[in-house]
Design an enzyme around this catalytic site. Sequence first.
Site, PDB file in Angstrom:
ATOM      1  N   TRP A 147      43.666  18.879  20.958  1.00  0.00           N
ATOM      2  CA  TRP A 147      43.173  19.273  19.616  1.00  0.00           C
ATOM      3  C   TRP A 147      43.889  18.380  18.650  1.00  0.00           C
ATOM      4  O   TRP A 147      43.071  17.840  17.620  1.00  0.00           O
ATOM      5  CB  TRP A 147      43.965  20.775  19.395  1.00  0.00           C
ATOM      6  CG  TRP A 147      43.415  21.558  18.242  1.00  0.00           C
ATOM      7  CD1 TRP A 147      42.344  20.913  17.474  1.00  0.00           C
ATOM      8  CD2 TRP A 147      43.909  22.701  17.832  1.00  0.00           C
ATOM      9  NE1 TRP A 147      41.996  21.923  16.418  1.00  0.00           N
ATOM     10  CE2 TRP A 147      42.856  23.045  16.717  1.00  0.00           C
ATOM     11  CE3 TRP A 147      44.706  23.814  18.295  1.00  0.00           C
ATOM     12  CZ2 TRP A 147      42.955  24.367  15.867  1.00  0.00           C
ATOM     13  CZ3 TRP A 147      44.668  24.930  17.650  1.00  0.00           C
ATOM     14  CH2 TRP A 147      43.837  25.122  16.495  1.00  0.00           C
ATOM     15  N   HIS A 205      53.046  12.735  27.691  1.00  0.00           N
ATOM     16  CA  HIS A 205      53.990  14.188  28.129  1.00  0.00           C
ATOM     17  C   HIS A 205      55.239  13.673  28.564  1.00  0.00           C
ATOM     18  O   HIS A 205      56.003  14.864  29.015  1.00  0.00           O
ATOM     19  CB  HIS A 205      53.003  14.713  29.387  1.00  0.00           C
ATOM     20  CG  HIS A 205      51.890  15.266  28.761  1.00  0.00           C
ATOM     21  ND1 HIS A 205      51.669  16.062  27.673  1.00  0.00           N
ATOM     22  CD2 HIS A 205      50.563  15.325  29.738  1.00  0.00           C
ATOM     23  CE1 HIS A 205      50.206  16.523  27.947  1.00  0.00           C
ATOM     24  NE2 HIS A 205      49.808  16.130  29.133  1.00  0.00           N
ATOM     25  N   ARG A 218      54.171  24.819  21.364  1.00  0.00           N
ATOM     26  CA  ARG A 218      53.533  25.835  21.331  1.00  0.00           C
ATOM     27  C   ARG A 218      54.209  27.104  22.220  1.00  0.00           C
ATOM     28  O   ARG A 218      55.066  26.848  22.808  1.00  0.00           O
ATOM     29  CB  ARG A 218      51.961  25.641  22.123  1.00  0.00           C
ATOM     30  CG  ARG A 218      51.083  26.997  22.300  1.00  0.00           C
ATOM     31  CD  ARG A 218      49.900  26.859  23.158  1.00  0.00           C
ATOM     32  NE  ARG A 218      48.962  27.708  23.128  1.00  0.00           N
ATOM     33  CZ  ARG A 218      47.876  27.825  23.810  1.00  0.00           C
ATOM     34  NH1 ARG A 218      47.335  27.016  24.645  1.00  0.00           N
ATOM     35  NH2 ARG A 218      47.082  28.683  23.568  1.00  0.00           N
ATOM     36  N   LYS A 260      49.438  21.562  27.668  1.00  0.00           N
ATOM     37  CA  LYS A 260      48.831  22.686  27.176  1.00  0.00           C
ATOM     38  C   LYS A 260      49.512  23.376  26.000  1.00  0.00           C
ATOM     39  O   LYS A 260      49.312  24.749  25.568  1.00  0.00           O
ATOM     40  CB  LYS A 260      49.096  23.969  28.224  1.00  0.00           C
ATOM     41  CG  LYS A 260      48.561  23.533  29.545  1.00  0.00           C
ATOM     42  CD  LYS A 260      47.596  22.557  29.967  1.00  0.00           C
ATOM     43  CE  LYS A 260      46.468  23.371  29.605  1.00  0.00           C
ATOM     44  NZ  LYS A 260      45.082  22.472  29.727  1.00  0.00           N
ATOM     45  N   SER A 280      48.430  29.241  29.977  1.00  0.00           N
ATOM     46  CA  SER A 280      47.236  28.212  29.926  1.00  0.00           C
ATOM     47  C   SER A 280      47.460  27.160  31.171  1.00  0.00           C
ATOM     48  O   SER A 280      46.721  26.682  31.605  1.00  0.00           O
ATOM     49  CB  SER A 280      47.638  27.504  28.418  1.00  0.00           C
ATOM     50  OG  SER A 280      46.445  26.253  28.491  1.00  0.00           O
TER      51      SER A 280
END
Length: 285
Positions: A47, A97, A119, A42, A127
């Site tokens: 993106w 990940h 983030r 997340k 999220s």
Amino acid sequence: LEVTETFAGIALPGHLHTKESLQFATTFPFRDTDVVIVTYPKSGTTWMQEILTLLYSRGDALPAKTIPNWERAPWLEQIHFRGALRDTAAHRLITSHLPARVLAPLLQRSKAKVIYVARNPKDVVVSFYYFHRLAKFLPDPVSFDAFLQQFLEGTVHYGSWFDHVKGWLGQRQLLDIFYVTYEELHQDLRGTAQRLSTFLGCPLGPETLEALEQHCSFAAMRDNAMANYTLIPREIMDHSQGRFMRKGVVGDWRDHFSPLQNALFNRVYQEEMRDVDLSVHWSMV
Ligand code: A3P
């Protein structure tokens, strides 16, 4: 679907991982030309997959519109059963990940380039909470409060955000690694794409930049079936519970955190992050 695989002390969704596929991932022969996107979930994974697709296609939107993102930049931890590594590309895009302690030693043996996207963890937890409602291979989050507690304890799937970020930040001298935040992508997609092009040695002309900016916007990706996960069957991602491309904003946590939750989060954040200062990138207040 909801089966948990435990790996290196971390819970992972068994639907997306097997013992064999994780074993395969941690012995994967990286090539010097590989480009590896690493994130905690997340944090802007999809993106970045889209941005790199557009960068390497020189702005041609066709690959992004015809090939699902998990084939354009497959998950390292799924290659074993999914295949789909695009071997014909000059630069293979790979996503992971996994935490640094298991993946970084392997990457250090090659000259592969790594892009780490982080983030604001307050937005990550929001999220991730909504993603748990959508993704049937993840446990029911029960309530936001319960989920927040687990996130801070590091007992959620994929483990502790703090360990993930600190582990990968520790690789600055050891890998050819580019650090970027979701917030930077938001603030200056063009500037970040230009820095990425320099890091990757992949030229980026004004027309490519134009196309990249357009195709990697939240609205374009929300409507792109090859990026928004609507191709995934309902039993795996129940889109009646929400969208993968949910909001795509910075600071949504302010609409979710109670003052008490915020105080608790800040306490843990300050303690865990006392040796690292990332607050230049995001606002914790
Ligand atoms: P939200 O749930 O806050 O909306 P990941 O790909 O690592 O799973 O991250 C998913 C998050 O990135 C979601 O956040 C999603 O909306 C956001 N996202 C994906 N593409 C984006 C874009 N082009 N612009 C802004 N946010 C984007």
